[in-house]
Design a protein around this motif. Sequence first.
Motif, PDB file in Angstrom:
ATOM      1  N   LYS A  69       0.991  -0.906   0.131  1.00 35.95           N
ATOM      2  CA  LYS A  69       0.187  -0.088  -0.220  1.00 35.95           C
ATOM      3  C   LYS A  69       1.021   1.102   0.011  1.00 35.95           C
ATOM      4  N   TRP A  70       1.167   2.034  -1.057  1.00 37.92           N
ATOM      5  CA  TRP A  70       1.879   3.106  -1.116  1.00 37.92           C
ATOM      6  C   TRP A  70       1.554   4.118  -0.471  1.00 37.92           C
ATOM      7  N   SER A  71      -0.225   4.684  -0.337  1.00 45.49           N
ATOM      8  CA  SER A  71      -0.915   5.613  -0.098  1.00 45.49           C
ATOM      9  C   SER A  71      -2.323   4.854   0.264  1.00 45.49           C
ATOM     10  N   SER A  72      -2.894   6.175   0.940  1.00 48.36           N
ATOM     11  CA  SER A  72      -4.008   5.554   1.388  1.00 48.36           C
ATOM     12  C   SER A  72      -5.041   5.340   0.235  1.00 48.36           C
ATOM     13  N   THR A  73      -4.264   6.142  -1.650  1.00 50.54           N
ATOM     14  CA  THR A  73      -5.741   6.080  -2.134  1.00 50.54           C
ATOM     15  C   THR A  73      -4.336   4.759  -3.637  1.00 50.54           C
ATOM     16  N   SER A  92      -2.829   1.425  -4.064  1.00 49.91           N
ATOM     17  CA  SER A  92      -1.274  -0.366  -4.022  1.00 49.91           C
ATOM     18  C   SER A  92      -1.515  -0.745  -5.118  1.00 49.91           C
ATOM     19  N   LEU A  99      -7.675   4.024  -5.704  1.00 46.62           N
ATOM     20  CA  LEU A  99      -9.133   4.278  -4.881  1.00 46.62           C
ATOM     21  C   LEU A  99      -9.560   5.868  -5.850  1.00 46.62           C
ATOM     22  N   GLU A 104     -14.959   6.342  -2.004  1.00 52.16           N
ATOM     23  CA  GLU A 104     -14.929   5.053  -1.061  1.00 52.16           C
ATOM     24  C   GLU A 104     -15.653   4.074  -1.335  1.00 52.16           C
ATOM     25  N   SER A 154     -12.681   1.943  -7.584  1.00 51.39           N
ATOM     26  CA  SER A 154     -11.261   2.043  -7.348  1.00 51.39           C
ATOM     27  C   SER A 154     -10.863   1.979  -9.017  1.00 51.39           C
TER      28      SER A 154
END
Length: 84
Positions: free
Chosen positions: A11-15, A17, A45, A48, A51
């Motif tokens: 997971k590179w950031s919250s959005t 991967s 992503l 919510e 993606s």
Amino acid sequence: MSRLYFEWLSKWSSTVSSKLWAEYLQSYTNTKDYRFNVEPSLSVLLNEVFSVKLSYLVNFRNVPAVEGKKTLDTLYTTSLVAKF
């Protein structure tokens, strides 16, 4: 047929991967009949629920099902993924 499988997730950031899986398949009856498959993918992503997933699948089969056919096959996919 025996199987060796590997999977790596990051997971590179919250959005964003990424995922990489690879597998090796070996026939018990024919030692020349082995297969190697690998697929790197990237998911982004959008919100919510949705993606976008980009992936590139590579399938190698040392002994093709039909003689004379190619041993390497690739597939590039773009998917809209929904999580509920």
